[in-house]
Design a protein around this motif. Structure first.
Motif, PDB file in Angstrom:
ATOM      1  N   HIS A  47      32.537  43.430  17.825  1.00 23.03           N
ATOM      2  CA  HIS A  47      32.183  45.523  18.697  1.00 23.03           C
ATOM      3  C   HIS A  47      33.691  46.174  18.069  1.00 23.03           C
ATOM      4  CE1 HIS A  47      31.304  48.083  21.073  1.00 23.03           C
ATOM      5  NE2 HIS A  47      30.456  48.207  21.442  1.00 23.03           N
ATOM      6  N   LEU A  48      33.512  47.604  18.466  1.00 22.07           N
ATOM      7  CA  LEU A  48      34.025  48.634  18.018  1.00 22.07           C
ATOM      8  C   LEU A  48      35.431  48.344  19.444  1.00 22.07           C
ATOM      9  CD1 LEU A  48      32.886  51.428  17.061  1.00 22.07           C
ATOM     10  CD2 LEU A  48      33.891  50.007  15.394  1.00 22.07           C
ATOM     11  N   VAL A  49      35.541  48.034  20.235  1.00 21.32           N
ATOM     12  CA  VAL A  49      35.911  48.491  22.284  1.00 21.32           C
ATOM     13  C   VAL A  49      37.154  47.282  21.688  1.00 21.32           C
ATOM     14  CG1 VAL A  49      34.060  49.708  23.119  1.00 21.32           C
ATOM     15  CG2 VAL A  49      34.446  46.620  22.911  1.00 21.32           C
ATOM     16  N   THR A  50      36.817  46.194  20.813  1.00 20.43           N
ATOM     17  CA  THR A  50      37.628  44.727  20.985  1.00 20.43           C
ATOM     18  C   THR A  50      39.704  45.080  20.511  1.00 20.43           C
ATOM     19  OG1 THR A  50      37.070  44.401  19.146  1.00 20.43           O
ATOM     20  CG2 THR A  50      35.999  43.473  20.650  1.00 20.43           C
ATOM     21  N   THR A 106      33.229  38.304  23.364  1.00 24.72           N
ATOM     22  CA  THR A 106      34.839  37.983  23.750  1.00 24.72           C
ATOM     23  C   THR A 106      34.149  39.733  24.904  1.00 24.72           C
ATOM     24  OG1 THR A 106      37.156  38.707  23.391  1.00 24.72           O
ATOM     25  CG2 THR A 106      35.638  39.768  22.364  1.00 24.72           C
ATOM     26  N   HIS A 107      35.350  39.925  25.049  1.00 23.42           N
ATOM     27  CA  HIS A 107      35.189  40.600  26.339  1.00 23.42           C
ATOM     28  C   HIS A 107      36.337  41.219  26.855  1.00 23.42           C
ATOM     29  CE1 HIS A 107      38.217  38.227  28.968  1.00 23.42           C
ATOM     30  NE2 HIS A 107      36.843  37.483  28.828  1.00 23.42           N
ATOM     31  N   ARG A 108      36.078  42.350  27.858  1.00 25.59           N
ATOM     32  CA  ARG A 108      37.404  43.415  27.441  1.00 25.59           C
ATOM     33  C   ARG A 108      37.757  44.219  29.253  1.00 25.59           C
ATOM     34  NH1 ARG A 108      39.065  41.808  23.851  1.00 25.59           N
ATOM     35  NH2 ARG A 108      39.683  42.211  22.352  1.00 25.59           N
ATOM     36  N   PRO A 109      38.556  44.447  29.505  1.00 30.46           N
ATOM     37  CA  PRO A 109      38.804  45.076  31.519  1.00 30.46           C
ATOM     38  C   PRO A 109      37.914  46.711  31.147  1.00 30.46           C
ATOM     39  CG  PRO A 109      40.507  44.008  30.596  1.00 30.46           C
ATOM     40  CD  PRO A 109      39.592  43.771  29.388  1.00 30.46           C
ATOM     41  N   LEU A 110      36.916  46.578  32.203  1.00 23.58           N
ATOM     42  CA  LEU A 110      36.664  48.386  32.385  1.00 23.58           C
ATOM     43  C   LEU A 110      36.884  49.132  33.525  1.00 23.58           C
ATOM     44  CD1 LEU A 110      34.294  49.669  30.989  1.00 23.58           C
ATOM     45  CD2 LEU A 110      32.329  48.916  32.864  1.00 23.58           C
ATOM     46  N   GLU A 111      37.462  49.380  32.914  1.00 24.75           N
ATOM     47  CA  GLU A 111      38.086  50.695  34.385  1.00 24.75           C
ATOM     48  C   GLU A 111      36.999  51.739  34.897  1.00 24.75           C
ATOM     49  OE1 GLU A 111      40.983  53.249  32.108  1.00 24.75           O
ATOM     50  OE2 GLU A 111      42.373  50.788  31.328  1.00 24.75           O
ATOM     51  N   ASP A 112      37.488  52.091  35.922  1.00 23.11           N
ATOM     52  CA  ASP A 112      36.192  52.872  36.768  1.00 23.11           C
ATOM     53  C   ASP A 112      35.264  53.043  36.689  1.00 23.11           C
ATOM     54  OD1 ASP A 112      38.903  55.200  36.812  1.00 23.11           O
ATOM     55  OD2 ASP A 112      37.858  55.751  34.928  1.00 23.11           O
ATOM     56  N   ALA A 113      35.168  50.777  37.520  1.00 22.01           N
ATOM     57  CA  ALA A 113      33.530  50.385  37.081  1.00 22.01           C
ATOM     58  C   ALA A 113      33.999  49.839  38.933  1.00 22.01           C
ATOM     59  CB  ALA A 113      33.294  49.317  36.099  1.00 22.01           C
ATOM     60  N   PRO A 114      32.813  49.605  38.853  1.00 26.58           N
ATOM     61  CA  PRO A 114      32.558  48.946  40.298  1.00 26.58           C
ATOM     62  C   PRO A 114      33.141  47.323  40.383  1.00 26.58           C
ATOM     63  CG  PRO A 114      30.204  49.840  39.238  1.00 26.58           C
ATOM     64  CD  PRO A 114      31.214  50.244  38.513  1.00 26.58           C
ATOM     65  N   ALA A 115      32.950  47.145  41.259  1.00 22.19           N
ATOM     66  CA  ALA A 115      34.143  44.986  41.361  1.00 22.19           C
ATOM     67  C   ALA A 115      33.123  44.620  42.214  1.00 22.19           C
ATOM     68  CB  ALA A 115      36.016  45.274  41.960  1.00 22.19           C
ATOM     69  N   SER A 116      33.710  43.621  41.936  1.00 21.36           N
ATOM     70  CA  SER A 116      32.544  42.657  43.345  1.00 21.36           C
ATOM     71  C   SER A 116      33.764  41.380  43.699  1.00 21.36           C
ATOM     72  CB  SER A 116      31.809  41.056  41.688  1.00 21.36           C
ATOM     73  OG  SER A 116      31.327  40.143  43.337  1.00 21.36           O
ATOM     74  N   SER A 117      33.870  41.958  44.945  1.00 20.55           N
ATOM     75  CA  SER A 117      34.805  40.849  45.726  1.00 20.55           C
ATOM     76  C   SER A 117      33.549  39.604  46.451  1.00 20.55           C
ATOM     77  CB  SER A 117      35.196  41.612  47.834  1.00 20.55           C
ATOM     78  OG  SER A 117      35.132  42.892  47.282  1.00 20.55           O
ATOM     79  N   VAL A 118      34.902  38.759  46.350  1.00 23.63           N
ATOM     80  CA  VAL A 118      34.064  37.218  47.403  1.00 23.63           C
ATOM     81  C   VAL A 118      34.661  36.939  48.394  1.00 23.63           C
ATOM     82  CG1 VAL A 118      34.137  34.398  46.810  1.00 23.63           C
ATOM     83  CG2 VAL A 118      33.182  36.577  44.965  1.00 23.63           C
TER      84      VAL A 118
END
Length: 264
Positions: free
Chosen positions: A87-90, A160-172
């Motif tokens: 993918h291009l974002v990689t 694969t994965h990349r950090p996403l800025e300005d996105a909601p986060a999940s807390s545990v």
């Protein structure tokens, strides 16, 4: 006649992506006589198990209904976008929501991020689970935004994965029914918060420990076990000056010293 006594146990439910291993290991060390039962369940069923009394506590995703459940936030996860390796974002170290504008962003029914507005283009249908959404990403149908732990849980060699800025986060958080804050729940809270065995708010002493403590208190001298008190530095110095034949006159131990001899 009464039936056989049932040994206490502690029932812990946890959601996918959460790794309770380190806390379970400490529990087994401190509470060898109280078995800990682990159950993995999706977020909503996990909440239901707590409310129905099927679990004593849970490591679940927040928020929860705080009118009936008590919660201690533990950590907030990084949000990432899962994409095919080509993918291009990689090419970037991190991604923004705007970078996904032309992508189909899959939104599984068990999503834990609580989007107000999902980025990118919507898919024709919502996948039933995150695992199903990962399969669609591998098939090249879209991309998926999830907490980092879920990306690792569903890792594939072709993704694969990349950090996403300005996105909601999940807390545990650690959650338990407010009306059922038992001693065992308090014990587990102490473990999760890193309290030591000797902490005043840590695990309750076992009967053997309580017995040893009472025996120590019953010994002569109380909790000191009858240990003799050491003289202070000042008292020790005065004793040496009084018995060592110093420059002073008569001492308490030799009242005759310094008196003239009688003539024969």
């Amino acid at each position: 006649m009464t039936g056989p006594e049932v040994s206490p146990s502690f029932r812990l439910v946890y959601v996918p992506g959460v790794m309770p291993d380190k806390w379970v290991r400490v529990w087994n060390e401190r509470q060898p006589d109280v078995p800990l039962t682990l159950t993995q369940a999706p977020p909503q069923p996990a909440h239901g198990m707590l409310l129905d009394g099927e679990a004593d506590a849970g490591l679940v995703r927040l928020p929860v209904d705080r009118t009936v459940l008590s919660a201690i936030p533990l950590y907030t996860e990084q949000t990432v976008v899962v994409v095919p390796k080509d993918h291009l974002v990689t090419a970037a170290d991190s991604v923004t929501v705007e970078d996904l504008a032309d992508d189909i962003v899959l939104h599984p029914l068990d999503d834990v991020l609580g989007w107000e507005t999902l980025p990118g283009r919507p898919a024709l249908e919502r996948p039933a689970t995150t695992a199903d959404a990962v399969e669609l990403v591998a098939a090249g149908i879209g991309v998926l935004v999830v907490p980092l732990s879920l990306a690792r849980l569903h890792h594939r060699k072709d993704l694969t994965h990349r950090p996403l800025e300005d996105a909601p986060a999940s807390s545990v958080g650690l959650v338990w029914p407010e009306a059922a804050t038992t001693d065992l729940v308090e014990d587990f809270i102490g473990i999760v918060r890193g309290r030591t065995v000797n902490s005043t708010r840590g695990r309750r002493p076992q009967p053997a420990q309580e017995k040893q403590t009472k025996q120590k208190k019953a010994q002569p001298g109380g909790a000191d076990g009858g240990r003799r008190r050491q003289p202070s530095a000042g008292a020790s110095g005065r004793a040496r000056r009084g018995t060592g034949g110093g420059t002073g006159g008569a001492t308490a131990k030799n009242p005759r010293r310094g008196k003239p001899r009688r003539r024969s």
